[in-house]
Enzyme design. Structure first.
Site, PDB file in Angstrom:
ATOM      1  N   SER A   1       0.864  -1.189   0.000  1.00 61.93           N
ATOM      2  CA  SER A   1       0.000   0.000   0.000  1.00 61.93           C
ATOM      3  C   SER A   1       0.894   1.230   0.000  1.00 61.93           C
ATOM      4  O   SER A   1       2.069   1.147   0.403  1.00 61.93           O
ATOM      5  CB  SER A   1      -0.847  -0.011   1.282  1.00 61.93           C
ATOM      6  OG  SER A   1      -1.447   1.252   1.497  1.00 61.93           O
TER       7      SER A   1
ATOM      8  N   TYR B   1      -2.424  -0.984  10.466  1.00 70.40           N
ATOM      9  CA  TYR B   1      -2.323  -1.161   9.007  1.00 70.40           C
ATOM     10  C   TYR B   1      -0.975  -0.649   8.503  1.00 70.40           C
ATOM     11  O   TYR B   1      -0.283  -1.326   7.738  1.00 70.40           O
ATOM     12  CB  TYR B   1      -3.486  -0.406   8.351  1.00 70.40           C
ATOM     13  CG  TYR B   1      -3.636  -0.615   6.867  1.00 70.40           C
ATOM     14  CD1 TYR B   1      -4.401  -1.662   6.365  1.00 70.40           C
ATOM     15  CD2 TYR B   1      -3.042   0.251   5.953  1.00 70.40           C
ATOM     16  CE1 TYR B   1      -4.573  -1.849   4.998  1.00 70.40           C
ATOM     17  CE2 TYR B   1      -3.205   0.073   4.585  1.00 70.40           C
ATOM     18  CZ  TYR B   1      -3.974  -0.967   4.110  1.00 70.40           C
ATOM     19  OH  TYR B   1      -4.134  -1.144   2.757  1.00 70.40           O
TER      20      TYR B   1
HETATM   21  P1  NAD Z   1     -11.444  -6.084  -0.134  1.00 74.87           P
HETATM   22  O1  NAD Z   1     -12.075  -5.882   1.187  1.00 74.87           O
HETATM   23  O2  NAD Z   1     -12.253  -5.826  -1.373  1.00 74.87           O
HETATM   24  O3  NAD Z   1     -10.836  -7.556  -0.241  1.00 74.87           O
HETATM   25  C1  NAD Z   1     -10.164  -8.164   0.842  1.00 74.87           C
HETATM   26  C2  NAD Z   1     -10.132  -9.649   0.619  1.00 74.87           C
HETATM   27  O4  NAD Z   1      -9.483 -10.267   1.746  1.00 74.87           O
HETATM   28  C3  NAD Z   1     -11.519 -10.276   0.516  1.00 74.87           C
HETATM   29  O5  NAD Z   1     -11.498 -11.316  -0.427  1.00 74.87           O
HETATM   30  C4  NAD Z   1     -11.734 -10.833   1.932  1.00 74.87           C
HETATM   31  O6  NAD Z   1     -12.668 -11.888   1.988  1.00 74.87           O
HETATM   32  C5  NAD Z   1     -10.321 -11.298   2.224  1.00 74.87           C
HETATM   33  N1  NAD Z   1     -10.087 -11.537   3.649  1.00 74.87           N
HETATM   34  C6  NAD Z   1     -10.397 -10.737   4.698  1.00 74.87           C
HETATM   35  N2  NAD Z   1     -10.047 -11.332   5.858  1.00 74.87           N
HETATM   36  C7  NAD Z   1      -9.481 -12.527   5.518  1.00 74.87           C
HETATM   37  C8  NAD Z   1      -8.925 -13.605   6.269  1.00 74.87           C
HETATM   38  N3  NAD Z   1      -8.854 -13.576   7.612  1.00 74.87           N
HETATM   39  N4  NAD Z   1      -8.471 -14.686   5.597  1.00 74.87           N
HETATM   40  C9  NAD Z   1      -8.556 -14.748   4.240  1.00 74.87           C
HETATM   41  N5  NAD Z   1      -9.063 -13.753   3.479  1.00 74.87           N
HETATM   42  C10 NAD Z   1      -9.520 -12.660   4.117  1.00 74.87           C
HETATM   43  O7  NAD Z   1     -10.148  -5.180  -0.121  1.00 74.87           O
HETATM   44  P2  NAD Z   1      -9.161  -4.644  -1.274  1.00 74.87           P
HETATM   45  O8  NAD Z   1      -9.270  -3.158  -1.276  1.00 74.87           O
HETATM   46  O9  NAD Z   1      -9.322  -5.392  -2.535  1.00 74.87           O
HETATM   47  O10 NAD Z   1      -7.768  -4.979  -0.579  1.00 74.87           O
HETATM   48  C11 NAD Z   1      -6.906  -5.989  -1.028  1.00 74.87           C
HETATM   49  C12 NAD Z   1      -5.508  -5.661  -0.571  1.00 74.87           C
HETATM   50  O11 NAD Z   1      -5.094  -4.425  -1.154  1.00 74.87           O
HETATM   51  C13 NAD Z   1      -5.351  -5.490   0.941  1.00 74.87           C
HETATM   52  O12 NAD Z   1      -4.137  -6.071   1.374  1.00 74.87           O
HETATM   53  C14 NAD Z   1      -5.304  -3.981   1.102  1.00 74.87           C
HETATM   54  O13 NAD Z   1      -4.604  -3.610   2.271  1.00 74.87           O
HETATM   55  C15 NAD Z   1      -4.581  -3.584  -0.145  1.00 74.87           C
HETATM   56  N6  NAD Z   1      -4.779  -2.189  -0.545  1.00 74.87           N
HETATM   57  C16 NAD Z   1      -6.009  -1.712  -0.830  1.00 74.87           C
HETATM   58  C17 NAD Z   1      -6.137  -0.385  -1.186  1.00 74.87           C
HETATM   59  C18 NAD Z   1      -7.451   0.232  -1.511  1.00 74.87           C
HETATM   60  O14 NAD Z   1      -7.515   1.462  -1.621  1.00 74.87           O
HETATM   61  N7  NAD Z   1      -8.517  -0.536  -1.690  1.00 74.87           N
HETATM   62  C19 NAD Z   1      -5.006   0.442  -1.257  1.00 74.87           C
HETATM   63  C20 NAD Z   1      -3.762  -0.097  -0.962  1.00 74.87           C
HETATM   64  C21 NAD Z   1      -3.655  -1.414  -0.608  1.00 74.87           C
END
Ligand code: NAD
Length: 253
Positions: free
Chosen positions: A135, A148
């Site tokens: 991130s 985080y």
């Molecule tokens: P999201 O909430 O859409 O997806 C998260 C996924 O993780 C889902 O499939 C959920 O079921 C799964 N998950 C949650 N808890 C879990 C567990 N205990 N075991 C297994 N799976 C689990 O979120 P996203 O935005 O797609 O985020 C995905 C990654 O990208 C994360 O690591 C997040 O930190 C990172 N990220 C997101 C953003 C953003 O702006 N959305 C920015 C930077 C980084």
């Protein structure tokens, strides 16, 4: 294998790999019928095999089974995307200890556990790709996101270390560091940020989320997936130990 691929960025990465001909292991939580529809949809749309594991990645015992599912089903694990992640927004003094533990377990420790289980198989094949969804918060901090930010900074350290250990084995290990991507993770933290900072939803989007992002646009899930796919090509074989920003200029400031 893409962890956290029932939603958001992970699902987009899994689909883009499937579109490119890869069999995929899906993982994450959600409604079982929706997940089955997603899994079978990937198989029928892209002509690959897709399997699903409900492993809870905060539990190290379940992670061994996740890697074993890939090896048993496909004979190997070639590409590992550590993507599952959660967020929690609170001032440090009120930050629930169990939320801290859960975020560190999922956003940091799970990547260590998947790596240690997957690396022997990748070494045996003499090829592997590990991509960790970090991130912009792996490079800079924001208030109220202590767990985080700590976990994401930690993932970068793990990535660099693994990259050095695996450099002569045909295995690359990198981070992709998106800025704000419009996914359920971002949408769901808006109410807490509204509460923590006393703002409206529109103010959170404009004054907190996109304030940090000079382009004033959200990154798309397909843009992140395209970068993940590129990191698996031969053209990217000399990119290892890197933390690649895709954040509309956020961390340039
Ligand atoms: P999201 O909430 O859409 O997806 C998260 C996924 O993780 C889902 O499939 C959920 O079921 C799964 N998950 C949650 N808890 C879990 C567990 N205990 N075991 C297994 N799976 C689990 O979120 P996203 O935005 O797609 O985020 C995905 C990654 O990208 C994360 O690591 C997040 O930190 C990172 N990220 C997101 C953003 C953003 O702006 N959305 C920015 C930077 C980084």
């Amino acid at each position: 294998m893409v962890t956290g691929s029932t939603s958001g960025i992970g699902l987009a990465i899994a689909k883009s790999f499937a579109k490119d001909g890869a069999n995929v292991v899906l993982n994450g939580f959600g409604n079982p019928e929706d997940i089955e529809r997603t899994r079978s949809g990937i198989e029928s749309e892209f002509g690959v095999k897709a399997v699903y594991s409900p492993a809870d990645l905060t539990k190290p015992d379940e992670i061994g089974g996740l890697i074993a599912l890939s090896v048993e089903t496909f004979g190997s694990i070639d590409i590992l995307v550590n993507n599952a992640g959660i967020q929690y927004v609170s001032p440090i003094e009120d930050f629930p200890v169990e939320k801290w533990d859960q975020i560190i377990a999922l956003n940091l420790c799970s990547a260590f556990h998947t790596l240690r289980a997957a690396v022997p198989h990748m070494k045996a094949n003499g090829w592997g790709r590990v991509i960790n969804t970090a991130s912009a918060h792996s490079m800079v901090a924001s208030p109220y996101k202590s767990a985080y930010v700590a976990a994401k900074h930690g993932v970068v350290g793990l990535t660099k270390t693994a990259a050095l250990e695996l450099a002569t084995h045909g295995i690359t290990v990198n981070c992709i560091s998106p800025g704000y991507v419009w996914t359920p993770l971002v949408e769901s933290q808006i109410p807490d940020t509204m509460k923590a900072r006393g703002l409206t939803k529109e103010q959170v989007i404009e004054e907190v989320l996109l304030k940090a992002q000079p382009t004033k646009e959200f990154v798309t899930i397909d843009q992140v997936a395209a970068l993940a796919l590129f990191l698996c090509t031969d053209s990217a074989s000399q990119i290892t130990g890197a933390n690649i920003a895709m954040d509309g200029g956020w961390t340039a400031q």
